[in-house]
Motif scaffolding. Structure first.
Motif, PDB file in Angstrom:
ATOM      1  N   SER A   8     -19.876   4.323 -52.872  1.00 36.85           N
ATOM      2  CA  SER A   8     -20.432   5.860 -53.972  1.00 36.85           C
ATOM      3  C   SER A   8     -22.115   4.811 -54.573  1.00 36.85           C
ATOM      4  CB  SER A   8     -19.825   5.695 -55.241  1.00 36.85           C
ATOM      5  OG  SER A   8     -19.649   5.056 -56.054  1.00 36.85           O
ATOM      6  N   ASP A   9     -22.075   5.465 -55.168  1.00 34.16           N
ATOM      7  CA  ASP A   9     -23.418   5.911 -55.867  1.00 34.16           C
ATOM      8  C   ASP A   9     -23.883   4.040 -56.627  1.00 34.16           C
ATOM      9  OD1 ASP A   9     -22.094   6.061 -57.756  1.00 34.16           O
ATOM     10  OD2 ASP A   9     -23.158   8.005 -58.993  1.00 34.16           O
ATOM     11  N   SER A  10     -22.419   3.137 -56.636  1.00 31.55           N
ATOM     12  CA  SER A  10     -22.455   2.238 -57.627  1.00 31.55           C
ATOM     13  C   SER A  10     -23.095   0.796 -55.990  1.00 31.55           C
ATOM     14  CB  SER A  10     -21.331   1.845 -57.569  1.00 31.55           C
ATOM     15  OG  SER A  10     -20.058   0.954 -56.560  1.00 31.55           O
ATOM     16  N   LEU A  11     -23.101   1.008 -54.561  1.00 31.23           N
ATOM     17  CA  LEU A  11     -23.101   0.595 -53.789  1.00 31.23           C
ATOM     18  C   LEU A  11     -25.035  -0.375 -54.075  1.00 31.23           C
ATOM     19  CD1 LEU A  11     -22.067  -1.352 -51.122  1.00 31.23           C
ATOM     20  CD2 LEU A  11     -23.218   1.084 -50.166  1.00 31.23           C
ATOM     21  N   LEU A  12     -25.387  -1.072 -53.772  1.00 29.15           N
ATOM     22  CA  LEU A  12     -26.571  -1.564 -53.811  1.00 29.15           C
ATOM     23  C   LEU A  12     -27.301  -3.040 -53.073  1.00 29.15           C
ATOM     24  CD1 LEU A  12     -26.158  -3.864 -57.593  1.00 29.15           C
ATOM     25  CD2 LEU A  12     -27.291  -1.107 -56.776  1.00 29.15           C
ATOM     26  N   SER A  13     -25.500  -3.309 -52.426  1.00 32.14           N
ATOM     27  CA  SER A  13     -26.116  -4.428 -50.863  1.00 32.14           C
ATOM     28  C   SER A  13     -25.107  -4.050 -49.922  1.00 32.14           C
ATOM     29  CB  SER A  13     -26.223  -5.911 -51.565  1.00 32.14           C
ATOM     30  OG  SER A  13     -25.412  -6.323 -50.329  1.00 32.14           O
ATOM     31  N   LEU A  14     -25.522  -3.851 -48.525  1.00 36.28           N
ATOM     32  CA  LEU A  14     -24.447  -3.768 -47.352  1.00 36.28           C
ATOM     33  C   LEU A  14     -24.963  -4.926 -46.228  1.00 36.28           C
ATOM     34  CD1 LEU A  14     -22.009  -1.934 -45.919  1.00 36.28           C
ATOM     35  CD2 LEU A  14     -24.004  -0.279 -45.626  1.00 36.28           C
ATOM     36  N   SER A  15     -23.574  -5.366 -45.711  1.00 31.36           N
ATOM     37  CA  SER A  15     -23.820  -6.512 -45.070  1.00 31.36           C
ATOM     38  C   SER A  15     -22.841  -5.204 -44.281  1.00 31.36           C
ATOM     39  CB  SER A  15     -23.833  -7.948 -45.156  1.00 31.36           C
ATOM     40  OG  SER A  15     -24.637  -8.281 -45.992  1.00 31.36           O
ATOM     41  N   LEU A  16     -23.573  -5.558 -42.299  1.00 28.59           N
ATOM     42  CA  LEU A  16     -22.534  -4.999 -41.328  1.00 28.59           C
ATOM     43  C   LEU A  16     -23.208  -6.413 -39.976  1.00 28.59           C
ATOM     44  CD1 LEU A  16     -23.880  -1.483 -41.343  1.00 28.59           C
ATOM     45  CD2 LEU A  16     -22.412  -2.488 -42.444  1.00 28.59           C
ATOM     46  N   LYS A  17     -21.611  -6.532 -39.377  1.00 29.86           N
ATOM     47  CA  LYS A  17     -21.935  -7.040 -37.795  1.00 29.86           C
ATOM     48  C   LYS A  17     -21.093  -5.987 -36.982  1.00 29.86           C
ATOM     49  CE  LYS A  17     -20.556 -11.513 -35.985  1.00 29.86           C
ATOM     50  NZ  LYS A  17     -19.755 -12.840 -35.164  1.00 29.86           N
ATOM     51  N   GLY A  18     -22.440  -6.183 -35.817  1.00 26.12           N
ATOM     52  CA  GLY A  18     -22.571  -5.169 -34.827  1.00 26.12           C
ATOM     53  C   GLY A  18     -21.591  -6.039 -33.250  1.00 26.12           C
TER      54      GLY A  18
END
Length: 319
Positions: free
Chosen positions: A71-81
């Motif tokens: 939601s609008d609380s998300l500050l940081s996102l890390s992903l692995k492909g």
């Protein structure tokens, strides 16, 4: 005897703190335990920083996470492909990026590991990012061009293309326009050379951290860093085997990093100790001796110099 305390008897704020230690998959699993936990797991506090790098994540799973929890609380996102995987799946799509922009307007940090970004338009990334780490990914030549046209990344303070071996030196011209950059990591981007370091240090004078390990640079690159980056704090030139002691002598004239990493380089330990002695700004130098990581600092450099002097004296006496 101590009485047992059940988690169900704890205040909700305490339970939330416990849940914060769980990985994302674990949170999704315990959300099925009961209605209360399902409600608690969806609390915005738990979804400010989301790390999904434990294993490659498929688009279907990522869609569920975005629509179910972010939601609008998300500050940081890390992903692995799935780069270099048997599966030819791509975890990131333009549609997913559009959904992120819509749901998470406060998102300021994205880290993407081992993903093929060749088909991803850089202008589709969320605006107002302060941190973008593209690590061990595949990108096309001029990948940053479209983002540059829309000034999308002008708020970036930290940028990494570490181990993205297809990163082209042609993209350096776009990085040079990111005037707010304080950290730049081009580790193992072997196409980066002295000319590129010349461009970067001339344009990005506010850099505090610069990682050039594994790049094709010489002592000239150290000259550019030492003469232009007056705010430099950390410099990593590991595995830059063309660097010589002449390059070391350049550091500190007039600017010198506090933290220097030179593992894999051909410097003598005594020359590094002399560098620390000559430049009071240096706090720590990391180097390698026979595949073992060593550290020089203001507390032990004199001991190394004295040891070297004693060896010289012993050799003279032997003669």
């Amino acid at each position: 005897m101590r009485s047992k305390v059940l988690i169900t008897s704890l205040p909700e704020n305490v339970v939330l703190e416990i849940f914060a230690y769980l990985s994302i998959p674990e949170r999704c699993q315990i959300a099925r335990v009961c209605r209360l936990w399902n409600q608690l797991i969806r609390d915005k506090y738990l979804w400010q920083r989301v790390d999904l790098t434990a294993r490659p994540i498929a688009p279907k799973t990522l869609w569920k996470v975005i629509r179910g929890y972010l939601s609008d609380s998300l500050l940081s996102l890390s992903l692995k492909g799935f780069l270099y995987s048997v599966k030819e799946t791509k975890c990131l799509t333009h549609a997913l990026l559009k959904e992120l922009i819509s749901r998470c307007p406060k998102l300021v940090s994205i880290q993407i590991i081992s993903e093929n970004l060749s088909a991803i338009d850089s202008s589709k990334f969320p605006p107002n990012l302060k941190r973008l780490f593209i690590q061990n990914c595949e990108v096309t030549q001029h990948w940053l061009k479209k983002a540059d046209k829309s000034n999308l990344f002008e708020t970036l303070q930290e940028l990494s293309f570490a181990n993205s071996k297809r990163f082209s030196s042609d993209d350096v011209q776009y990085i040079c326009k990111l005037q707010n950059l304080k950290l730049l990591n081009l580790s193992n981007c072997y196409r980066i050379c002295d000319d590129n370091v010349n461009q970067l240090t001339n344009a990005l004078t506010n850099l505090e951290t610069l990682v050039l390990s594994g790049c094709t640079i010489t002592d000239l690159a150290l000259h550019f860093v030492s003469h232009r980056l007056k705010f430099i704090q950390t410099l990593d030139v590991s595995d830059c085997t063309s660097l010589t002691n002449q390059g070391l002598a350049i550091l500190g004239v007039p600017y010198c990093p506090k933290y220097l990493t030179v593992t894999g380089c051909q410097f003598l330990v005594t020359d590094l100790a002399i560098l620390v002695k000559r430049n009071s700004e240096i706090v720590r130098v990391e180097f390698g001796v026979k595949d073992e990581l060593k550290t020089l600092n203001r507390n032990n450099f004199q001991e190394i110099l004295d040891s070297y002097q004693n060896q010289l004296t012993a050799q003279v006496d032997a003669v």
